[in-house]
Design a protein around this motif. Structure first.
Motif, PDB file in Angstrom:
ATOM      1  N   MET A 220      19.809   1.154 -10.931  1.00 37.36           N
ATOM      2  CA  MET A 220      20.868   0.902  -9.963  1.00 37.36           C
ATOM      3  C   MET A 220      22.213   1.155 -10.632  1.00 37.36           C
ATOM      4  O   MET A 220      22.433   0.801 -11.781  1.00 37.36           O
ATOM      5  CB  MET A 220      20.776  -0.535  -9.455  1.00 37.36           C
ATOM      6  N   ASP A 221      23.115   1.767  -9.900  1.00 38.58           N
ATOM      7  CA  ASP A 221      24.458   2.031 -10.410  1.00 38.58           C
ATOM      8  C   ASP A 221      25.163   0.707 -10.675  1.00 38.58           C
ATOM      9  O   ASP A 221      24.961  -0.277  -9.978  1.00 38.58           O
ATOM     10  CB  ASP A 221      25.276   2.826  -9.388  1.00 38.58           C
ATOM     11  N   SER A 222      26.032   0.737 -11.692  1.00 37.04           N
ATOM     12  CA  SER A 222      26.792  -0.478 -11.979  1.00 37.04           C
ATOM     13  C   SER A 222      27.852  -0.698 -10.902  1.00 37.04           C
ATOM     14  O   SER A 222      28.241   0.218 -10.196  1.00 37.04           O
ATOM     15  CB  SER A 222      27.437  -0.378 -13.360  1.00 37.04           C
ATOM     16  N   LEU A 223      28.287  -1.923 -10.810  1.00 38.23           N
ATOM     17  CA  LEU A 223      29.302  -2.297  -9.824  1.00 38.23           C
ATOM     18  C   LEU A 223      30.691  -2.147 -10.413  1.00 38.23           C
ATOM     19  O   LEU A 223      30.903  -2.446 -11.585  1.00 38.23           O
ATOM     20  CB  LEU A 223      29.128  -3.761  -9.422  1.00 38.23           C
ATOM     21  N   ASN A 224      31.643  -1.757  -9.588  1.00 36.26           N
ATOM     22  CA  ASN A 224      33.033  -1.852 -10.014  1.00 36.26           C
ATOM     23  C   ASN A 224      33.484  -3.288  -9.764  1.00 36.26           C
ATOM     24  O   ASN A 224      32.813  -4.062  -9.086  1.00 36.26           O
ATOM     25  CB  ASN A 224      33.915  -0.810  -9.313  1.00 36.26           C
ATOM     26  N   ALA A 225      34.616  -3.637 -10.334  1.00 31.57           N
ATOM     27  CA  ALA A 225      35.082  -5.027 -10.272  1.00 31.57           C
ATOM     28  C   ALA A 225      35.344  -5.489  -8.839  1.00 31.57           C
ATOM     29  O   ALA A 225      35.070  -6.645  -8.499  1.00 31.57           O
ATOM     30  CB  ALA A 225      36.327  -5.197 -11.127  1.00 31.57           C
ATOM     31  N   THR A 226      35.842  -4.609  -7.986  1.00 31.19           N
ATOM     32  CA  THR A 226      36.113  -5.008  -6.601  1.00 31.19           C
ATOM     33  C   THR A 226      34.816  -5.303  -5.864  1.00 31.19           C
ATOM     34  O   THR A 226      34.703  -6.324  -5.175  1.00 31.19           O
ATOM     35  CB  THR A 226      36.919  -3.915  -5.871  1.00 31.19           C
ATOM     36  N   ALA A 227      33.833  -4.442  -6.016  1.00 33.47           N
ATOM     37  CA  ALA A 227      32.533  -4.666  -5.374  1.00 33.47           C
ATOM     38  C   ALA A 227      31.911  -5.967  -5.875  1.00 33.47           C
ATOM     39  O   ALA A 227      31.390  -6.770  -5.093  1.00 33.47           O
ATOM     40  CB  ALA A 227      31.597  -3.481  -5.630  1.00 33.47           C
ATOM     41  N   ALA A 228      31.975  -6.180  -7.183  1.00 28.00           N
ATOM     42  CA  ALA A 228      31.411  -7.406  -7.756  1.00 28.00           C
ATOM     43  C   ALA A 228      32.147  -8.641  -7.239  1.00 28.00           C
ATOM     44  O   ALA A 228      31.521  -9.669  -6.954  1.00 28.00           O
ATOM     45  CB  ALA A 228      31.478  -7.345  -9.281  1.00 28.00           C
TER      46      ALA A 228
END
Length: 172
Positions: A1-9
């Motif tokens: 799975m692709d890592s999350l950016n800070a906004t998504a997290a």
């Protein structure tokens, strides 16, 4: 799975508390992290669509005012759990007043100090807000730790502003 950016997290973190619309998530972000992390309305809606496409949130039925509630999925919980254990990057100060002060030699000293006074008012208000939030009930230890940082930051900025005329030296 692709890592999350800070906004998504950040959005997944907020959705741990229950379903929320994009509109509600913008308000939550502004209240809880808005003084130290920028989350724009357009980012929220773009990220919610991407998170739904990845199966990390599910979109509910459109409600009043065309608001769509989003709910965290198990995959979203797992993605957030992976993101939160990753060491965070280092901060970068982006403070427009500092940029102006860096070029302060091109500005009249009184005008520069007027800019500082304007910012002082903002920082004094933030300090009062953080202190009031710290006194409120219903905040957990992590929110308390974040507020403690905010209080110390604002106190440091205000002390620096008090020292600034001496740091800059006498007027030319």
């Amino acid at each position: 799975m692709d890592s999350l950016n800070a906004t998504a997290a950040t959005l997944l973190g907020f959705l741990h508390s229950g379903e929320a619309s994009g509109y509600e998530l913008v308000a939550i972000a502004e209240e809880l992290v808005g003084d130290f992390w920028t989350v724009t309305r357009s980012q929220v809606y773009r990220e919610l669509a991407a998170l739904a496409e990845r199966g990390l949130v599910t979109a509910g039925n459109t409600g009043p005012r065309a608001r769509v509630p989003y709910l965290l999925t198990e995959a979203g919980r797992e993605a957030f759990a992976q993101w939160i254990i990753t060491p965070p990057g280092t901060e970068q100060i982006r403070y427009p007043l500092l940029l102006t002060i860096a070029f302060g030699g091109h500005l009249d000293r009184d005008r520069l100090l007027c800019h500082v006074d304007h910012h002082r008012t903002v920082h004094q208000q933030r300090l009062k807000t953080y202190q009031a939030r710290l006194e409120s009930t219903g905040i957990d230890a992590y929110q308390r730790a974040t507020l403690a940082f905010g209080i110390r930051y604002e106190e440091a900025v205000l002390a620096w502003m008090d020292d600034l005329p001496a740091i800059l030296g006498p007027p030319d």
